[in-house]
Design a protein around this motif. Structure first.
Motif, short mmCIF file in Angstrom:
data_model
loop_
_atom_site.label_atom_id
_atom_site.label_comp_id
_atom_site.label_asym_id
_atom_site.label_seq_id
_atom_site.Cartn_x
_atom_site.Cartn_y
_atom_site.Cartn_z
N ASN A 87 -25.79 -15.85 -71.57
CA ASN A 87 -27.08 -15.73 -72.25
C ASN A 87 -27.19 -16.71 -73.41
O ASN A 87 -28.28 -17.25 -73.67
N ASN B 294 -28.00 -7.32 -72.65
CA ASN B 294 -26.83 -6.57 -72.18
C ASN B 294 -26.79 -5.15 -72.74
O ASN B 294 -25.82 -4.42 -72.50
N TYR B 295 -27.82 -4.76 -73.46
CA TYR B 295 -27.84 -3.44 -74.09
C TYR B 295 -28.39 -2.36 -73.16
O TYR B 295 -27.94 -1.21 -73.17
N ASP C 84 -18.47 -11.94 -77.02
CA ASP C 84 -17.89 -11.41 -75.79
C ASP C 84 -16.57 -10.71 -76.06
O ASP C 84 -16.13 -9.86 -75.28
N LYS D 171 -18.86 -10.45 -65.48
CA LYS D 171 -18.40 -9.55 -66.53
C LYS D 171 -17.48 -10.29 -67.49
O LYS D 171 -16.64 -11.08 -67.09
N LYS E 258 -21.08 -12.38 -70.18
CA LYS E 258 -22.52 -12.15 -70.26
C LYS E 258 -23.13 -12.72 -71.53
O LYS E 258 -24.19 -13.34 -71.51
N ASN E 259 -22.48 -12.49 -72.68
CA ASN E 259 -23.00 -13.06 -73.93
C ASN E 259 -22.96 -14.58 -73.90
O ASN E 259 -23.87 -15.25 -74.38
N ARG F 284 -34.17 -3.18 -68.24
CA ARG F 284 -33.69 -4.38 -68.93
C ARG F 284 -34.81 -5.39 -69.17
O ARG F 284 -34.93 -5.97 -70.25
N SER G 39 -28.55 -12.06 -67.26
CA SER G 39 -27.61 -10.98 -67.51
C SER G 39 -27.15 -10.34 -66.20
O SER G 39 -25.99 -9.95 -66.05
N GLU G 40 -28.05 -10.25 -65.22
CA GLU G 40 -27.72 -9.60 -63.96
C GLU G 40 -26.93 -10.50 -63.01
O GLU G 40 -26.37 -10.03 -62.02
N ARG H 254 -24.79 0.53 -67.97
CA ARG H 254 -25.92 -0.37 -67.73
C ARG H 254 -26.03 -0.76 -66.27
O ARG H 254 -27.07 -1.13 -65.78
#
Length: 461
Positions: free
Chosen positions: A147, A368-369, A313, A140, A143-144, A375, A135-136, A435
């Motif tokens: 993952n 991503n939450y 996404d 942008k 991300k989904n 995290r 995620s890091e 986040r």
């Protein structure tokens, strides 16, 4: 322009390496998940392997690994936000490789169960840390997807286990199947040591700015929140307490719901991956045919997770996860119908989308939450507490079979679990606050000296 192009190329190359290595690691996690399900029928029918194994015993043996995963994930959550993502992941690769090799040498049910627990410790630590790192590094808007690609390694590994069992089990035996799970020690671990960097965002959140600059220079990944102060310092990318302390102070209710949601999904994942071959064997299919259902189940999970991540996404992961739980529940109910084999296999693939595929999307949702410095703990909680569902799954299947419940009734019970997943997903509140801080490019005066690269967890190539 050339400088920007080089920066983009380095950044892209880094993301590819991170996602690829993380995916391969989770392929072995998925392999570990299903390899037991491919041999459990042999244990039930041949006491010369590890001793007498009843359905109840088989369910317990399947759960021991998941208890280990739970403990390993929670331990990793305690240290991953403090020690770093890279160290935990490298240690996990070594640990579960040794565990799989030692399991292959056991001769009793007691030792087999113990080594399954030990192996689960490493698997849990890996699952708990991987989502945070990916995620890091994920760009942008992707991300989904990143993952989902990474966590699709779990059903891919499950698919691999089923495929290898169909082709090789009769030749290498159950011990050979477990030795395959030890291969990361001589393949993935050395490669990850040289190619997997530490998270830049995590380093900044811990105030380790020189290391963050060094990795940023090497990888082309921007440092979050570079805003030089009068003293020349850089504020951390995340405020507030780190790890579980920050998790339960700032995110108590959503964390409880996300944990229950993950546990519900894993009841479905582990009950089906452990018992589907045996259920289909009892339904009249031969050994190879029953394993083929496991292959189709996990193939559907991979395709479903990747397709669902693209939608997530765009529209957000919450409605997509809820919809996938619902699809899983409906498709499990449809397994009770008397339909041609081709239709049945299609339904099983959709079940894979709504179970293992849904769980893949859940990990992306959770990763991503949360903000950066909690995290790792958030993903660890999802993987660790969620594994309570993984523990229940094999036990539930063993119990339902032991009491002589009809196949249709077993499938209806699992379908009801899917409905519970829908309701829990709808209860998750929207994420509050940033986040990450905004990312900006590094000024030349802030870049690290080349000599600091090697100490930052990535080797100069």
């Amino acid at each position: 322009m050339t400088t920007d192009s080089n920066l983009d190329a380095r950044r892209h190359r880094t993301v590819v390496w991170v996602v690829a290595l993380a995916t391969v690691g989770l392929i072995f996690d998925g392999y570990d998940l299903v390899v037991y399900g491919t041999v459990v029928s042999k244990f039930l029918r041949d006491a010369s392997q590890i001793g007498t194994v009843t359905p109840a015993t088989a369910g317990a043996l399947g759960s021991y690994a998941l208890v280990g995963v739970l403990v390993g994930a929670l331990l990793a959550g305690s240290v991953g936000d403090i020690l770093g993502r890279r160290k935990v992941m490298l240690f996990s690769y070594a640990w579960f490789s040794f565990g799989m090799g030692l399991t292959a040498m056991t001769t009793t049910t007691t030792m087999f169960g113990l080594m399954r627990f030990v192996t689960g410790l490493g698997v849990g630590a890996l699952v708990a840390t991987t989502g945070a790192l990916v995620s890091e590094y994920a760009p942008k808007g992707r991300k989904n997807l990143c993952n989902a690609i990474t966590y699709s390694g779990v059903p891919l590994g499950s698919l691999l286990a089923a495929m290898l069992a169909i082709l090789w089990l009769q030749h290498v035996g159950w011990r050979g199947m477990f030795w395959i799970g030890a291969l990361p020690f001589v393949t993935l671990l050395p490669l990850a040591y040289f190619k997997m960097p530490e998270s830049v965002a995590w380093l900044v959140s811990r105030g380790r700015l020189d290391e963050a600059r060094a990795i940023s220079q090497q990888t082309g990944v921007e440092i979050p929140g570079i805003m030089p102060s009068a003293a020349g310092g850089v504020p951390p990318a995340s405020a507030g307490k780190a790890g579980f302390a920050g998790l339960f102070v700032s995110y108590l209710f959503p964390t409880l719901i996300l944990g229950l949601m993950s546990a519900t999904g894993l009841v479905l994942v582990y009950s089906l991956n452990t018992w589907l071959p045996e259920l289909m064997l009892r339904a009249g299919f031969n050994a190879r045919g029953s394993l083929s259902f496991l292959l189709v189940l996990n193939g559907g999970a991979v395709i479903g997770a990747l397709a669902g991540s693209r939608v997530a996404d765009t529209f957000g992961p919450k409605p997509v996860v809820a919809a996938c739980f619902l699809i899983g529940s409906i498709s499990i109910s449809l397994l009770t119908l008397k339909v041609p084999l081709g239709v049945l296999l299609t339904v099983v693939a959709i079940v894979g989308l709504g179970t293992s595929g849904t769980q893949t999307l859940i990990y992306g949702f959770v990763a991503n939450y949360y903000r950066t410095n909690v995290r790792g703990a958030g993903v660890a909680w999802c993987a660790g507490f969620g594994r309570l569902g993984g523990v229940v799954g094999p036990l539930l299947g063993g119990l339902l079979i032991s009491i002589g419940l009809a196949l249709d009734s077993i499938f209806y019970i699992l379908a009801a679990v899917g409905i519970l997943g829908v309701l829990l997903t709808l209860l998750v509140p929207s994420a509050r606050g940033p986040r990450e801080l905004p990312s900006t490019s590094i000024e030349p005066s802030l870049r690290a000296k080349p000599g600091k690269l090697a100490s930052s967890g990535i080797k100069k190539s």
